[in-house]
Write an enzyme that holds these catalytic residues in place. Structure first.
Site, PDB file in Angstrom:
ATOM      1  N   GLU A  46       0.830  -1.217   0.000  1.00 58.42           N
ATOM      2  CA  GLU A  46       0.000   0.000   0.000  1.00 58.42           C
ATOM      3  C   GLU A  46       0.859   1.260   0.000  1.00 58.42           C
ATOM      4  O   GLU A  46       2.089   1.209   0.104  1.00 58.42           O
ATOM      5  CB  GLU A  46      -0.936  -0.028   1.217  1.00 58.42           C
ATOM      6  CG  GLU A  46      -1.899  -1.211   1.140  1.00 58.42           C
ATOM      7  CD  GLU A  46      -2.953  -1.224   2.230  1.00 58.42           C
ATOM      8  OE1 GLU A  46      -2.797  -0.517   3.253  1.00 58.42           O
ATOM      9  OE2 GLU A  46      -3.956  -1.949   2.036  1.00 58.42           O
ATOM     10  N   GLU A  57      -1.937 -10.037  -6.071  1.00 57.97           N
ATOM     11  CA  GLU A  57      -1.962 -10.788  -7.330  1.00 57.97           C
ATOM     12  C   GLU A  57      -1.036 -10.152  -8.362  1.00 57.97           C
ATOM     13  O   GLU A  57      -0.272 -10.829  -9.047  1.00 57.97           O
ATOM     14  CB  GLU A  57      -3.384 -10.824  -7.913  1.00 57.97           C
ATOM     15  CG  GLU A  57      -4.404 -11.542  -7.049  1.00 57.97           C
ATOM     16  CD  GLU A  57      -5.148 -10.622  -6.103  1.00 57.97           C
ATOM     17  OE1 GLU A  57      -4.500  -9.752  -5.480  1.00 57.97           O
ATOM     18  OE2 GLU A  57      -6.367 -10.769  -5.976  1.00 57.97           O
TER      19      GLU A  57
HETATM   20  N1  THU Z   1      -6.186  -6.490  -2.166  1.00 59.24           N
HETATM   21  C1  THU Z   1      -5.357  -7.415  -2.741  1.00 59.24           C
HETATM   22  O1  THU Z   1      -4.137  -7.352  -2.594  1.00 59.24           O
HETATM   23  N2  THU Z   1      -5.924  -8.404  -3.468  1.00 59.24           N
HETATM   24  C2  THU Z   1      -7.269  -8.637  -3.552  1.00 59.24           C
HETATM   25  O2  THU Z   1      -7.690  -9.600  -4.184  1.00 59.24           O
HETATM   26  C3  THU Z   1      -8.220  -7.736  -2.876  1.00 59.24           C
HETATM   27  C4  THU Z   1      -7.615  -6.478  -2.356  1.00 59.24           C
HETATM   28  C5  THU Z   1      -5.586  -5.457  -1.295  1.00 59.24           C
HETATM   29  C6  THU Z   1      -5.593  -4.058  -1.808  1.00 59.24           C
HETATM   30  C7  THU Z   1      -5.496  -3.268  -0.504  1.00 59.24           C
HETATM   31  O3  THU Z   1      -4.149  -3.213  -0.099  1.00 59.24           O
HETATM   32  C8  THU Z   1      -6.253  -4.134   0.494  1.00 59.24           C
HETATM   33  O4  THU Z   1      -6.301  -5.434  -0.072  1.00 59.24           O
HETATM   34  C9  THU Z   1      -7.657  -3.646   0.811  1.00 59.24           C
HETATM   35  O5  THU Z   1      -8.380  -3.434  -0.346  1.00 59.24           O
END
Ligand code: THU
Length: 132
Positions: A46, A57
Site C-alpha cells: 500500500e 496478485e
Molecule cells: N487487495 C489485494 O491485494 N488483493 C485482492 O484480491 C483484494 C484487495 C488489497 C488491496 C489493498 O491493499 C487491500 O487489499 C484492501 O483493499
C-alpha cells in the site's frame, strides 16, 4: 485440488505475512506458477497515496514476468475472511492479459474456490480487441 494447487496456496499464505498494509490492515498473499515450474509469491503493497497500492496478485504476476516467465499456469490468492478472497477488477484484467487459466481463491480457514479465466473475467478486453 492438485498438490501444485496446495503448494500455491501455501506460498500465498507464507508471503501474506510480508504484506505492507498499514492503511487497510487487510493482508493479502498471492502466488503464481510459471511455465518453468517456479512459484513466485507476492503481497499487497500500500501507499499513503492510496491509489498507488499494488495488490498481491499483481505483485506475484509481475515478479514472474520480470523473471522471464512467458506463461503463467495458475494463480492462488489468500486473505482472512468468511469467504475466499475475490480478486479486484484491475487484477482480473491483468489475469486476462496473461491468460492465466486456473485461479484459486482461499481464506485462512482453507475454504477454496476455483475459477477458470472465462469465469473470472467474462469477455475481457484483450489485445485482439485492438486489431483494426
Ligand atoms: N487487495 C489485494 O491485494 N488483493 C485482492 O484480491 C483484494 C484487495 C488489497 C488491496 C489493498 O491493499 C487491500 O487489499 C484492501 O483493499
Amino acid at each position: 485440488m492438485t498438490e501444485t494447487d496446495k503448494k500455491l496456496i501455501a506460498e500465498a499464505k507464507r508471503v501474506r505475512e510480508f504484506a505492507y498494509c498499514p492503511y487497510s490492515n487487510f493482508a493479502v498473499g498471492a502466488a503464481v506458477l510459471g511455465e518453468s515450474g517456479t512459484i513466485y509469491g507476492g503481497c499487497n503493497v500500500e501507499n499513503a497515496s492510496y491509489s498507488m497500492t499494488n495488490c498481491a496478485e499483481r505483485t506475484a504476476i509481475y515478479k514472474a514476468i520480470s523473471a522471464g516467465e512467458q506463461e503463467i499456469l495458475a494463480l492462488a490468492v489468500v486473505a482472512q475472511g468468511i469467504e475466499p478472497v475475490s480478486p479486484c477488477g484491475a487484477c482480473r484484467q491483468v489475469i486476462a492479459e496473461f491468460r492465466i487459466p486456473h485461479i484459486l481463491m482461499a481464506n485462512l480457514a482453507d475454504d477454496v474456490r476455483e475459477m477458470t479465466l472465462e469465469e473470472i473475467i467474462p469477455g475481457a478486453f484483450s489485445k485482439e480487441n485492438l486489431e483494426q
